[in-house]
Design a protein around this motif. Structure first.
Motif, mmCIF file in Angstrom:
data_model
loop_
_atom_site.group_PDB
_atom_site.id
_atom_site.type_symbol
_atom_site.label_atom_id
_atom_site.label_comp_id
_atom_site.label_asym_id
_atom_site.label_seq_id
_atom_site.Cartn_x
_atom_site.Cartn_y
_atom_site.Cartn_z
ATOM 1 N N ALA A 95 -28.632 25.607 -28.431
ATOM 2 C CA ALA A 95 -29.147 26.929 -28.075
ATOM 3 C C ALA A 95 -29.354 27.072 -26.577
ATOM 4 C CB ALA A 95 -30.466 27.189 -28.811
ATOM 5 N N GLY A 96 -28.589 26.328 -25.792
ATOM 6 C CA GLY A 96 -28.785 26.390 -24.350
ATOM 7 C C GLY A 96 -27.527 26.038 -23.591
ATOM 8 N N PRO A 97 -27.597 26.126 -22.263
ATOM 9 C CA PRO A 97 -26.427 25.877 -21.426
ATOM 10 C C PRO A 97 -26.103 24.386 -21.289
ATOM 11 C CG PRO A 97 -28.321 26.370 -20.061
ATOM 12 C CD PRO A 97 -28.763 26.550 -21.487
ATOM 13 N N GLY A 110 -19.961 20.147 -35.082
ATOM 14 C CA GLY A 110 -20.272 19.639 -36.416
ATOM 15 C C GLY A 110 -21.758 19.428 -36.659
ATOM 16 N N ALA A 111 -22.504 19.139 -35.620
ATOM 17 C CA ALA A 111 -23.936 18.874 -35.767
ATOM 18 C C ALA A 111 -24.774 20.152 -35.746
ATOM 19 C CB ALA A 111 -24.421 17.950 -34.660
ATOM 20 N N HIS A 112 -24.225 21.224 -35.230
ATOM 21 C CA HIS A 112 -24.975 22.471 -35.066
ATOM 22 C C HIS A 112 -25.679 22.858 -36.372
ATOM 23 C CE1 HIS A 112 -25.722 26.743 -34.357
ATOM 24 N NE2 HIS A 112 -25.768 26.395 -33.079
ATOM 25 N N PRO A 113 -26.951 23.191 -36.389
ATOM 26 C CA PRO A 113 -27.815 23.555 -35.271
ATOM 27 C C PRO A 113 -28.595 22.380 -34.688
ATOM 28 C CG PRO A 113 -28.961 24.061 -37.279
ATOM 29 C CD PRO A 113 -27.605 23.499 -37.669
ATOM 30 N N ARG A 114 -28.274 21.160 -35.095
ATOM 31 C CA ARG A 114 -28.918 19.977 -34.525
ATOM 32 C C ARG A 114 -28.191 19.565 -33.248
ATOM 33 N NH1 ARG A 114 -27.299 16.124 -37.360
ATOM 34 N NH2 ARG A 114 -25.894 17.351 -38.613
ATOM 35 N N GLU A 115 -28.854 18.781 -32.427
ATOM 36 C CA GLU A 115 -28.207 18.216 -31.242
ATOM 37 C C GLU A 115 -27.366 17.018 -31.666
ATOM 38 O OE1 GLU A 115 -30.384 17.475 -27.684
ATOM 39 O OE2 GLU A 115 -31.537 19.329 -27.850
ATOM 40 N N ALA A 116 -26.130 17.012 -31.232
ATOM 41 C CA ALA A 116 -25.260 15.848 -31.421
ATOM 42 C C ALA A 116 -25.537 14.881 -30.280
ATOM 43 C CB ALA A 116 -23.802 16.273 -31.391
ATOM 44 N N CYS A 117 -25.211 13.609 -30.484
ATOM 45 C CA CYS A 117 -25.364 12.647 -29.394
ATOM 46 C C CYS A 117 -24.419 11.482 -29.603
ATOM 47 C CB CYS A 117 -26.806 12.171 -29.259
ATOM 48 S SG CYS A 117 -27.503 11.345 -30.686
ATOM 49 N N ASN A 134 -28.456 11.018 -34.464
ATOM 50 C CA ASN A 134 -29.568 11.523 -33.672
ATOM 51 C C ASN A 134 -30.821 11.222 -34.488
ATOM 52 O OD1 ASN A 134 -31.580 12.922 -32.359
ATOM 53 N ND2 ASN A 134 -30.453 14.844 -32.223
ATOM 54 N N VAL A 135 -31.604 10.247 -34.042
ATOM 55 C CA VAL A 135 -32.764 9.797 -34.823
ATOM 56 C C VAL A 135 -34.073 10.423 -34.354
ATOM 57 C CG1 VAL A 135 -31.629 7.640 -35.491
ATOM 58 C CG2 VAL A 135 -33.070 7.700 -33.436
ATOM 59 N N HIS A 136 -33.998 11.403 -33.474
ATOM 60 C CA HIS A 136 -35.220 12.062 -33.016
ATOM 61 C C HIS A 136 -35.858 12.833 -34.171
ATOM 62 C CE1 HIS A 136 -38.022 14.537 -30.764
ATOM 63 N NE2 HIS A 136 -37.873 13.669 -29.767
ATOM 64 N N PRO A 137 -37.189 12.829 -34.279
ATOM 65 C CA PRO A 137 -37.848 13.558 -35.362
ATOM 66 C C PRO A 137 -37.621 15.075 -35.328
ATOM 67 C CG PRO A 137 -39.417 12.127 -34.211
ATOM 68 C CD PRO A 137 -38.121 12.043 -33.474
ATOM 69 N N GLU A 138 -37.254 15.622 -34.159
ATOM 70 C CA GLU A 138 -36.971 17.055 -34.037
ATOM 71 C C GLU A 138 -35.522 17.250 -33.540
ATOM 72 O OE1 GLU A 138 -40.017 19.643 -32.260
ATOM 73 O OE2 GLU A 138 -41.110 17.759 -31.888
ATOM 74 N N PRO A 139 -34.524 16.943 -34.365
ATOM 75 C CA PRO A 139 -33.138 16.944 -33.896
ATOM 76 C C PRO A 139 -32.562 18.311 -33.549
ATOM 77 C CG PRO A 139 -33.215 16.621 -36.253
ATOM 78 C CD PRO A 139 -34.638 16.576 -35.771
ATOM 79 N N THR A 140 -33.263 19.387 -33.873
ATOM 80 C CA THR A 140 -32.768 20.701 -33.459
ATOM 81 C C THR A 140 -33.154 21.030 -32.019
ATOM 82 O OG1 THR A 140 -34.715 21.820 -34.363
ATOM 83 C CG2 THR A 140 -32.765 21.657 -35.801
ATOM 84 N N ARG A 141 -34.069 20.229 -31.450
ATOM 85 C CA ARG A 141 -34.535 20.493 -30.079
ATOM 86 C C ARG A 141 -34.415 19.307 -29.138
ATOM 87 N NH1 ARG A 141 -40.164 23.191 -29.891
ATOM 88 N NH2 ARG A 141 -40.062 21.577 -28.354
ATOM 89 N N HIS A 142 -34.187 18.114 -29.682
ATOM 90 C CA HIS A 142 -34.146 16.899 -28.869
ATOM 91 C C HIS A 142 -33.115 15.929 -29.442
ATOM 92 C CE1 HIS A 142 -37.832 18.103 -26.830
ATOM 93 N NE2 HIS A 142 -38.349 18.378 -28.021
ATOM 94 N N PHE A 143 -32.784 14.925 -28.650
ATOM 95 C CA PHE A 143 -31.899 13.882 -29.172
ATOM 96 C C PHE A 143 -32.455 12.515 -28.823
ATOM 97 C CE2 PHE A 143 -30.450 13.637 -24.841
ATOM 98 C CZ PHE A 143 -29.909 12.378 -24.695
ATOM 99 N N GLU A 144 -32.119 11.571 -29.675
ATOM 100 C CA GLU A 144 -32.388 10.156 -29.428
ATOM 101 C C GLU A 144 -31.257 9.387 -30.079
ATOM 102 O OE1 GLU A 144 -35.582 6.647 -30.541
ATOM 103 O OE2 GLU A 144 -36.226 8.733 -30.687
ATOM 104 N N ILE A 145 -30.494 8.687 -29.265
ATOM 105 C CA ILE A 145 -29.382 7.889 -29.779
ATOM 106 C C ILE A 145 -29.948 6.758 -30.624
ATOM 107 C CG2 ILE A 145 -27.501 6.329 -29.092
ATOM 108 C CD1 ILE A 145 -27.110 8.155 -26.629
#
Length: 131
Positions: A83-85, A19-26, A44-55
């Protein structure tokens, strides 16, 4: 150590990732010792949610407060790699505290589990169980 994960929790993690794609879910994993009984998705409150996560910090505060008051035990964290394993990234390794908590990671249509330990992560064998 073999980790048990309830089917409901595993399905909720997969649904959150898709559901979060292309963002990281957390989110936060709840249970006890070697068992994940419930997953709660958080923002996911990280400023770059497509590449990082912050709960979301408030969700963490609420979960720890509830645990101290007799609620479910916080056993770890979940996030996805759109976009990764399903394995810890270099960023995951740099950010993880060696506190023994479980890290569940979804990537490339796989859900994998790891324990944060001194020096990185150790993979955990797991089994999906009913209830």
């Amino acid at each position: 150590m073999r980790l048990e994960v309830t089917r409901e929790a595993a399905e909720a993690m997969v649904a959150a990732a898709r559901g979060a794609h292309p963002r990281e879910a957390c989110g936060i994993l709840f249970g006890r010792e070697a068992r994940i009984e419930r997953f709660v998705e958080t923002a996911n409150v990280h400023p770059e949610p497509t590449r990082h996560f912050e709960i979301d910090p408030q969700a963490l505060i609420d979960a720890h407060r509830a645990e101290r008051e007799g609620g479910p035990q916080v056993v770890g964290w979940f996030h996805s790699h759109p976009a990764g394993p399903a394995e810890p990234s270099a960023t995951d390794r740099a950010m993880a505290a060696p506190d023994g908590r479980v890290w569940a990671i979804w990537g490339e249509e796989n859900l994998a589990f790891f324990r944060a330990v001194e020096g990185g992560f150790e993979p955990l064998s797991s089994a999906i169980v009913d209830g």
